[in-house]
Scaffold this motif. Structure first.
Motif, PDB file in Angstrom:
ATOM      1  N   GLN A 105       1.288  -1.340   0.001  1.00 46.64           N
ATOM      2  CA  GLN A 105       0.045  -0.180  -0.064  1.00 46.64           C
ATOM      3  C   GLN A 105       0.780   1.470   0.313  1.00 46.64           C
ATOM      4  O   GLN A 105       0.687   2.737  -0.666  1.00 46.64           O
ATOM      5  N   ILE A 106       1.898   1.297   1.273  1.00 46.15           N
ATOM      6  CA  ILE A 106       2.970   2.090   0.541  1.00 46.15           C
ATOM      7  C   ILE A 106       3.381   2.491  -0.427  1.00 46.15           C
ATOM      8  O   ILE A 106       3.557   3.508  -1.807  1.00 46.15           O
ATOM      9  N   GLU A 107       3.916   1.497  -1.087  1.00 43.49           N
ATOM     10  CA  GLU A 107       4.302   1.747  -2.782  1.00 43.49           C
ATOM     11  C   GLU A 107       3.233   2.323  -3.561  1.00 43.49           C
ATOM     12  O   GLU A 107       4.308   3.257  -4.699  1.00 43.49           O
ATOM     13  N   PHE A 108       2.196   1.633  -3.431  1.00 45.49           N
ATOM     14  CA  PHE A 108       1.084   2.355  -3.899  1.00 45.49           C
ATOM     15  C   PHE A 108       1.326   3.617  -4.419  1.00 45.49           C
ATOM     16  O   PHE A 108       0.883   4.585  -5.246  1.00 45.49           O
ATOM     17  N   LEU A 109       0.808   4.545  -2.806  1.00 47.10           N
ATOM     18  CA  LEU A 109       0.465   5.451  -2.650  1.00 47.10           C
ATOM     19  C   LEU A 109       1.482   6.618  -2.603  1.00 47.10           C
ATOM     20  O   LEU A 109       1.384   7.254  -3.428  1.00 47.10           O
TER      21      LEU A 109
END
Length: 119
Positions: A105-109
């Motif tokens: 999720q962090i990578e996506f954000l």
């Protein structure tokens, strides 16, 4: 006390008649009295006794050390410890899965922020 004397003691402790006790184990009471009580028992016989009476401590039966009966509390504590260890392993696996999901999720954000910052 010999092993055979300890086996006789099991019958007494259980409140069973010696003849019926030994018959149920496929043994003859005659082998447990008189001069015969000094002869050895086979490993197969010892295993049969311990399978028939799992509450008997193998250490007590074989070596005459400790209590005749396994301590129920000790058996329960071992079960609880194993269950706690399994639960802990499941928690660790769940936490690892959550961490991997949050990292994705962090990578996506971060990619989304970079995209929004482009002119």
């Amino acid at each position: 006390m010999t092993i055979k004397e300890r086996v006789v003691h099991i019958a007494t402790h259980k409140g069973l008649g010696k003849v019926s006790f030994f018959s149920a184990l496929g043994l003859s009471y005659a082998n447990f009295k008189g001069p015969q009580k000094l002869s050895a028992l086979s490993a197969e016989t010892l295993v049969r006794i311990l399978r028939q009476y799992p509450e008997i401590s193998p250490v007590w039966l074989l070596m005459g050390e400790g209590a005749m009966l396994r301590e129920e509390q000790q058996l329960n504590e071992q079960s609880v410890a194993l269950a706690a260890e399994e639960t802990q392993q499941h928690l660790i696996q769940a936490q690892d899965k959550t961490i991997r999901s949050l990292e994705r999720q962090i990578e996506f954000l971060e990619r989304e922020i970079q995209f929004l910052r482009q002119p």
